[in-house]
Design a protein around this motif. Structure first.
Motif, short mmCIF file in Angstrom:
data_model
loop_
_atom_site.label_atom_id
_atom_site.label_comp_id
_atom_site.label_asym_id
_atom_site.label_seq_id
_atom_site.Cartn_x
_atom_site.Cartn_y
_atom_site.Cartn_z
N ARG A 1 -9.49 15.57 -9.24
CA ARG A 1 -9.45 16.21 -8.05
C ARG A 1 -8.30 15.66 -7.15
O ARG A 1 -8.19 16.51 -6.25
CB ARG A 1 -10.97 15.97 -7.72
N THR A 2 -7.42 14.92 -7.89
CA THR A 2 -6.17 14.45 -7.11
C THR A 2 -5.12 14.47 -8.40
O THR A 2 -5.47 13.88 -8.87
CB THR A 2 -7.04 12.51 -7.13
N TRP A 3 -4.36 13.91 -7.14
CA TRP A 3 -2.55 13.91 -7.33
C TRP A 3 -2.21 12.56 -7.52
O TRP A 3 -3.50 11.75 -7.41
CB TRP A 3 -2.00 15.62 -6.75
N TYR A 4 -0.94 12.50 -7.77
CA TYR A 4 -0.94 10.88 -7.00
C TYR A 4 -0.98 10.26 -5.91
O TYR A 4 -0.81 10.80 -4.98
CB TYR A 4 0.66 10.39 -7.55
N ARG A 5 -2.30 9.08 -5.78
CA ARG A 5 -2.61 9.63 -4.57
C ARG A 5 -1.68 7.57 -3.85
O ARG A 5 -1.70 7.62 -2.29
CB ARG A 5 -3.81 9.07 -4.23
N GLY A 6 -1.37 7.77 -4.21
CA GLY A 6 -0.01 6.37 -3.98
C GLY A 6 1.32 6.23 -5.23
O GLY A 6 1.09 6.79 -6.04
N GLY B 1 2.50 -2.34 -2.11
CA GLY B 1 2.65 -2.65 -0.97
C GLY B 1 1.79 -3.46 0.00
O GLY B 1 1.94 -3.77 0.23
N ARG B 2 1.19 -2.06 0.40
CA ARG B 2 0.26 -2.09 0.45
C ARG B 2 -1.49 -2.99 0.01
O ARG B 2 -2.39 -3.50 0.51
CB ARG B 2 -0.88 -0.76 1.46
N ASP B 3 -1.06 -2.78 -0.71
CA ASP B 3 -3.01 -3.06 -2.26
C ASP B 3 -2.25 -4.17 -3.48
O ASP B 3 -3.18 -5.59 -2.70
CB ASP B 3 -3.12 -2.36 -2.64
N ILE B 4 -1.97 -3.97 -3.59
CA ILE B 4 -1.24 -4.83 -5.05
C ILE B 4 -0.49 -5.49 -4.91
O ILE B 4 -1.41 -7.16 -5.45
CB ILE B 4 -0.58 -4.01 -6.22
N ILE B 5 0.39 -6.07 -4.29
CA ILE B 5 1.06 -7.21 -4.22
C ILE B 5 0.32 -7.85 -2.57
O ILE B 5 0.08 -9.12 -3.42
CB ILE B 5 2.47 -7.09 -3.01
N PRO B 6 -0.16 -7.91 -2.03
CA PRO B 6 -1.23 -8.24 -0.87
C PRO B 6 -3.21 -8.73 -1.43
O PRO B 6 -2.51 -10.33 -1.38
CB PRO B 6 -1.35 -7.83 0.50
N GLY B 7 -2.70 -8.25 -2.80
CA GLY B 7 -3.89 -8.44 -3.57
C GLY B 7 -3.67 -9.80 -4.32
O GLY B 7 -4.47 -10.30 -4.78
N MET B 8 -2.04 -10.31 -4.82
CA MET B 8 -1.77 -11.06 -5.18
C MET B 8 -2.14 -12.01 -5.03
O MET B 8 -1.37 -13.52 -5.66
CB MET B 8 -1.10 -9.98 -6.30
N PRO C 1 -12.31 2.00 -3.67
CA PRO C 1 -12.49 3.21 -2.83
C PRO C 1 -11.32 3.15 -1.80
O PRO C 1 -10.96 4.24 -1.14
CB PRO C 1 -13.43 3.81 -3.11
N ASP C 2 -11.20 2.10 -1.30
CA ASP C 2 -11.08 1.42 -0.29
C ASP C 2 -9.72 1.31 0.22
O ASP C 2 -9.56 0.17 0.96
CB ASP C 2 -12.04 0.57 0.58
N THR C 3 -8.55 1.78 -0.90
CA THR C 3 -7.11 0.91 -0.70
C THR C 3 -6.94 2.43 -0.85
O THR C 3 -6.14 3.19 -0.87
CB THR C 3 -6.40 0.33 -1.66
N ALA C 4 -5.53 1.59 -0.01
CA ALA C 4 -3.83 2.94 0.20
C ALA C 4 -3.54 3.27 -1.70
O ALA C 4 -2.53 4.10 -1.59
CB ALA C 4 -3.16 2.65 0.82
#
Length: 423
Positions: A104-109, A234-241, A227-230
């Protein structure tokens, strides 16, 4: 022994180049091509700089993830980057969005693009993965960054550069301690904090990340399940670390490929019409900030086999000449005047025309008597005889795209509309 180990690091590394973005700030230049495929510097594409950095650094397992209007980019990769030796494990491989994980999806980010190709990466069994953007212009030795990452014992290393604080709103901004460990990461803050050592400057992420491979694969799986990420580095992986893993900041100053006399690292996000025009025009200066003539760190590309540039007519009022300019193969300056301009391949400048501070992309014809100043002319334009651009701001804005700084973008579609208007 450590020196030998670090010399082998590029062979233990896979590069992932994120090249799927449109680059909307380049306006009509990306109507029919992705930003990494936009021509730059007279004969190159923007992505050639990242690809050349990989090859020159010894990293020769390279995946390029594409999505938006990728035809010209894929063609360029096929024509210009297929010379690596697959039989000894070298390659530049395009990975277009294929709905591999979810139909259902292409690259989302950016993170999702890597996640959807996780099994492809795993088959290479890398120890390290370097994640790169395909839309910046710079020369950098990634092997030096890899050595810094391994020697520090970090889980992830972020490439960064000092920028004026007020310009940092377009970047991820990094806070570090005295040992270069990352203590905070702000993605495109409205009011970027300055560096403690220099409040007028901010430490900006270049969008370059070195990961220990197993950790990256784990982080991508965790992020994909949320499901609640971009789905973005830069917005999710790095801040989450932050607070969970050891993040190191690596300055471009320590791995920039400097030319003779160069003291400041060169890195440009040519993502606006103004920045794109200015970076091209800078190449016409006596000593440009970017040295394209450095044979020790060549920028590689695909180029058509074309005849040399040609300049004809030497009458007083009709003299073919180019001053303080870059003129590529296949160009003919036939009785026209070119000053402080960049002509890409197969541009014809006809008699009595005048170009000043013009960036003219491939396969264009400048009509007789035309005067173009402070312009970017997209590929495949036929500039009408006598057309004047760059001397009347109101008229330029009505007919073409004009930036607040007075740079005018001309495209074939705009010229077609102008011809229809003139009847």
């Amino acid at each position: 022994m450590q020196e030998a180990r670090n010399w082998l690091l590029p062979k233990r590394t896979v590069a992932v180049i994120l090249a799927g973005g449109r680059g909307t700030r380049l306006k009509n230049l990306t109507d029919n091509r992705a930003k990494p495929a936009v021509p730059f510097g007279g004969k190159f594409r923007i992505i050639d700089f990242t690809l050349s950095n990989c090859v020159n650094s010894g990293i020769r397992r390279i995946f390029v993830m594409t999505q938006y209007k990728a035809h010209s980019l894929l063609q360029h990769l096929q024509y210009g980057w297929s010379y690596l030796r697959s039989e000894i494990g070298e390659f530049v491989m395009a990975l277009p969005a294929q709905q591999q994980v979810d139909e259902r999806t292409w690259y989302r980010g950016t993170a999702d693009a890597v996640w959807q190709n996780l099994e492809v990466l795993r088959r290479e069994q890398p120890d390290y993965v370097i994640v790169l953007a395909g839309d910046h212009v710079y020369k950098m030795d990634y092997a030096a960054m890899l050595s810094d990452h391994v020697d520090s014992g970090a889980d992830c290393t972020i490439g960064c550069i000092e920028v004026p604080r007020l310009d940092a709103t377009a970047f991820g901004v990094i806070h570090i301690d005295e040992s270069r460990r990352v203590t905070d990461f702000l993605e495109k803050p409205a009011d970027p904090p300055g560096m403690p050592s220099n409040p007028q400057m901010a430490l900006a992420s270049m969008g370059i990340y070195v990961f220990n491979a197993d950790l990256l694969f784990q982080l991508l799986a965790e992020e994909a399940a949320d499901p609640d990420t971009a789905h973005d580095f830069g917005r999710d992986i790095i801040p989450g670390m932050l607070g969970r893993y050891d993040l190191l900041a690596h300055s471009l100053r320590d791995s920039c490929v400097y030319s003779e006399g160069q003291t400041e690292p060169y890195w440009r996000d040519v993502g606006t019409v103004d920045a794109y025009w200015a970076s091209n025009i800078d190449l016409t200066s006596v000593t440009p900030a970017l040295d394209l003539y450095d044979t020790a760190w060549p920028i590689l590309t695909y180029q058509r086999q074309l005849p040399p540039a040609k300049f004809v007519f030497d009458d007083e009022e009709r003299r073919g000449r180019a001053l303080d300019s870059v003129v590529s193969g296949g160009c003919i300056v036939s009785g026209g005047s070119v000053r402080q301009s960049v002509l890409y391949s197969q541009v014809r400048v006809n008699s009595f025309s005048h170009l000043q501070n013009a960036v003219v992309l491939p396969d264009n014809v400048i009509g007789r008597g035309a005067r173009l100043t402070n312009v970017v002319v997209d590929s495949h334009c036929r500039i009408p005889e006598g057309l004047v651009v760059g001397e009347d701001a109101e008229e330029d804005g009505r007919r073409f795209y004009r930036t607040n700084n007075g740079v005018v973008l001309i495209t074939p579609t705009m010229l077609d509309a102008l011809a229809a208007e003139d009847g």
